[in-house]
Design a protein around this motif. Sequence first.
Motif, short mmCIF file in Angstrom:
data_model
loop_
_atom_site.label_atom_id
_atom_site.label_comp_id
_atom_site.label_asym_id
_atom_site.label_seq_id
_atom_site.Cartn_x
_atom_site.Cartn_y
_atom_site.Cartn_z
N THR A 488 0.82 -1.22 0.00
CA THR A 488 0.00 0.00 0.00
C THR A 488 0.85 1.25 0.00
N GLY A 489 2.14 1.10 0.22
CA GLY A 489 3.00 2.26 0.17
C GLY A 489 3.19 2.87 1.52
N PRO A 490 4.26 3.56 1.70
CA PRO A 490 4.59 4.13 2.99
C PRO A 490 3.63 5.20 3.43
N GLN A 491 2.93 5.80 2.48
CA GLN A 491 2.02 6.86 2.90
C GLN A 491 0.82 6.34 3.67
N GLN A 492 0.48 5.09 3.51
CA GLN A 492 -0.74 4.59 4.11
C GLN A 492 -0.48 3.81 5.40
N ASP A 493 0.52 2.93 5.43
CA ASP A 493 0.63 1.97 6.52
C ASP A 493 1.97 2.01 7.24
N ALA A 494 2.86 2.87 6.83
CA ALA A 494 4.21 2.85 7.38
C ALA A 494 4.25 3.48 8.77
N THR A 495 5.19 2.97 9.57
CA THR A 495 5.47 3.52 10.89
C THR A 495 6.93 3.92 10.92
N THR A 496 7.19 5.15 11.27
CA THR A 496 8.55 5.66 11.30
C THR A 496 9.06 5.61 12.74
N VAL A 497 10.20 4.96 12.94
CA VAL A 497 10.78 4.87 14.28
C VAL A 497 12.19 5.40 14.22
N ILE A 498 12.62 5.97 15.34
CA ILE A 498 13.99 6.39 15.52
C ILE A 498 14.61 5.45 16.54
N GLU A 697 -6.72 0.23 10.29
CA GLU A 697 -5.93 0.64 11.44
C GLU A 697 -4.82 1.60 11.03
N SER A 698 -4.21 1.36 9.91
CA SER A 698 -3.13 2.25 9.47
C SER A 698 -3.67 3.61 9.07
N LEU A 699 -4.87 3.64 8.45
CA LEU A 699 -5.43 4.91 8.01
C LEU A 699 -5.93 5.75 9.19
N LEU A 700 -6.40 5.07 10.26
CA LEU A 700 -6.83 5.83 11.44
C LEU A 700 -5.70 6.68 12.01
N LYS A 701 -4.48 6.15 11.88
CA LYS A 701 -3.34 6.85 12.44
C LYS A 701 -2.93 8.04 11.59
N ARG A 702 -3.25 8.03 10.28
CA ARG A 702 -2.79 9.08 9.37
C ARG A 702 -3.95 9.77 8.65
N ALA A 703 -5.16 9.66 9.21
CA ALA A 703 -6.35 10.16 8.52
C ALA A 703 -6.32 11.66 8.32
N PHE A 704 -5.66 12.40 9.22
CA PHE A 704 -5.68 13.86 9.13
C PHE A 704 -4.48 14.42 8.38
N GLU A 705 -3.67 13.54 7.75
CA GLU A 705 -2.58 14.04 6.92
C GLU A 705 -3.10 14.42 5.54
N PRO A 706 -2.48 15.39 4.91
CA PRO A 706 -2.92 15.79 3.56
C PRO A 706 -2.73 14.66 2.56
N VAL A 733 -10.34 16.96 17.98
CA VAL A 733 -11.02 16.19 16.95
C VAL A 733 -10.62 14.73 17.10
N ASP A 734 -11.59 13.82 17.09
CA ASP A 734 -11.36 12.39 17.26
C ASP A 734 -12.03 11.65 16.10
N ILE A 735 -11.40 10.57 15.69
CA ILE A 735 -11.96 9.73 14.64
C ILE A 735 -11.88 8.29 15.11
N ALA A 736 -12.94 7.53 14.88
CA ALA A 736 -12.97 6.13 15.35
C ALA A 736 -13.96 5.35 14.50
N ASN A 737 -13.79 4.02 14.51
CA ASN A 737 -14.72 3.12 13.84
C ASN A 737 -15.83 2.73 14.80
N ARG A 738 -17.01 2.48 14.25
CA ARG A 738 -18.14 1.99 15.04
C ARG A 738 -18.25 0.48 14.82
N VAL A 739 -18.17 -0.26 15.94
CA VAL A 739 -18.16 -1.72 15.86
C VAL A 739 -19.38 -2.24 16.61
#
Length: 760
Positions: A488-498, A697-706, A733-739
């Motif tokens: 899916t590419g780094p823009q969607q599911d990647a996690t950057t760690v130092i 799950e990956s998109l929830l973390k980056r949903a507010f990025e351009p 502002v909060d975003i969540a799935n309804r289960v």
Amino acid sequence: MPSTRRTAHHDDPRYSLLHSRAARWGVGIGVATMVSIGLVLLFLLTQATNNRALYERNYGRLFTVNVVVAGLLLAVIAWIGMRLYGRLRRGRFGSRLLMKLAIIFAVLGFLPGMLIYTVSYQFVSRSIESWFDVKVEGALDAGLSLGRATLDALSNDLVAKTRTASAQIANLPDAAAGLALERIRDQIGASDVVLWNSQGHLIASAGQSRFQLNPDRPAPQLLRNVRSQRTASQIEGLDDLSPNADISGARVKAIVLVSGTGVELSPETRFLQATQPLPPSVVANAVAVQEAYREYQERALAREGLRRMYIGTLTLSLFLAVFGAVLLAVLLGNQLARPLLVLAEGVREVAAGDLSPKAALQGKDELGGLTRAFADMTQQLSEARSAVDKSMLQVDTARANLQTILDNLTAGVIVLDADGRILSSNRGATRILRAPLAASEGQLLAEVANLADFGKGVQAQFHSFLGDREQHGIDHWQQSFELHAGATGPQQDATTVIARGAELPGAARLLVFDDISEIVSAQRAQAWGEVARRLAHEIKNPLTPIQLSAERLAMKLDGKVDAAGQAVLTKSVRTIVEQVDAMKRLVNEFRDYARLPAAELAPVDLNALVADILHLYENDGGSGVRVRAELDAQCPLVLGDAQQLRQVVHNLVQNAQDATEAAQRSPAPAVVIRTRQSDTTGRVRLTVIDGGTGFSESLLKRAFEPYVTTKSKGTGLGLAVVRKIADEHGARVDIANRVEEGETVGAQVSLSLPLAPVAV
């Protein structure tokens, strides 16, 4: 020195009479009680002659306590005797020595006690008889007679003075008697002078009686005696006096008949009464003599009872002394035999491997020194074992504390061996890497699912670090990694760690890393904003000339070409204009995101704003998804920019309709827009709920990025603009799935807006 005790049994050589804790407490309480009773007895014997009343008042209680204590001590001695006899029959070690010492001390205590008791009995009997001597009784009688004579002399003296003074008022009328009475009172030194008539009525008075409405009248019998004897006297206030009573009321009264001379101006019989207080010293001495005489008579009558009390006390003291001697014999015998018993028990415990501290005797003899040396040896062994146990406990405690700290760190921590195998990890590492590290201990980090590249990169960094450490003098390495960047590419599911690595003692390796995806996301958003601003500026400039040129070309060629050419021209111009408009809309979105104007905050009726916006969607036939409002009627005004909040609601509702329509549910659920006031947070919550497929799950973390979106059409700037507007308003502002029942049935986006200040 402390010692550990095991339950005594019949084969234990230290199973002595006073070895158990209960026996030691019982003996201690018995000895303390015996000493206390003995001290009380001694105190009462010394105070008997000075405070007989206290002794007699508490004799009954003292006698009862002594009898009870004597009975208890007798029972204890009987119990001790039975124990000694039982030990002797079983042939226990030290039993004969204890029995011999008990008999010796009992005899040594009984014989001197009997001698002292006999002498004390004779002494007390003779002493009590000597207290009541004939000379003492005669002296008390003489003192009592002397006091009476002194009081009679004072009474006769006042009568003589009053009789002499009565001549001064013999011929005075009643009306003039007041001044004469004052003069008479001063002459004879009386406190009160009263003139009575024959019926006992007051004629005049001087002194204290002037201030009394009804002075005490003389008794009729007393007045008759004065008529017959011409004088009378009486002493008042001495009948009920006690040693501590007030003696100021003691006084002597004298009454004389007033006789007239010459011509009788006052034919009625009159009486002159004078009152004089008795001297306090005389009264006090008289009372003391009287009280001493009364007490002497009482003691003389109760001499036999007093003798029985003293003899009874001495008898009880003898019993207590004998019982105490027997008990002391057992205690001392136990102390003499105890060193041997302690050594025997200690040797057996050490032979069994028990190195617990042993009892050490403080005596100065050789046996005491031997027990101390043996106890010191076992104590040193016990301390060495305790030190080892304490060190292990400290290590375990430190390890537990360190594990607790690591478990609560947000950063990930992994300890690796030289080959890259996982030795330990914390919860933060599991959360960041999204891998079951606890279950993977002992495996290579590169062999954990989805962490192959990360594990190889970490291992390569450690090899490079170890090679350059001695040359450059560095103590750690630091590198950033991209995780989970799949198809899916780094823009969607990647996690950057130092990540940061260092070497631990024992060739172990420490890896510490943290998730900086949010920081990277913020940097990316800032960069995209700058790109959007420049693109909007560069792209918007040629769009208008392109549109105008196409329209002018159509105008110039209109009617000058054939029908086929005209159709092609019209279609081409229309396509150019439509694409230019699309480009303008895209540029406007870039501009709105990059150059969002500062919010002008003012009180806004959020319900009215939502209702106004929903009017636009009532007649919207382009979408088959309905919008339903659930507005809180009690919702207060919020602080915000109406235009920007309108844009937020439009973006959220449009996204919700698109997501619900894309889910293709039948029937399509309605989009819900809801307002609620929260009493706990003091804010108003705006929520938009859709019926789509939700976010990954990956998109929830980056949903507010351009430019992050799941829609085939759109720029991905909608939620980014919502986030920027929320930040401008100080809103969350909060975003969540309804289960529901384990299945995702949609998503919801919520904004918590601050309340507008209330006008005062």
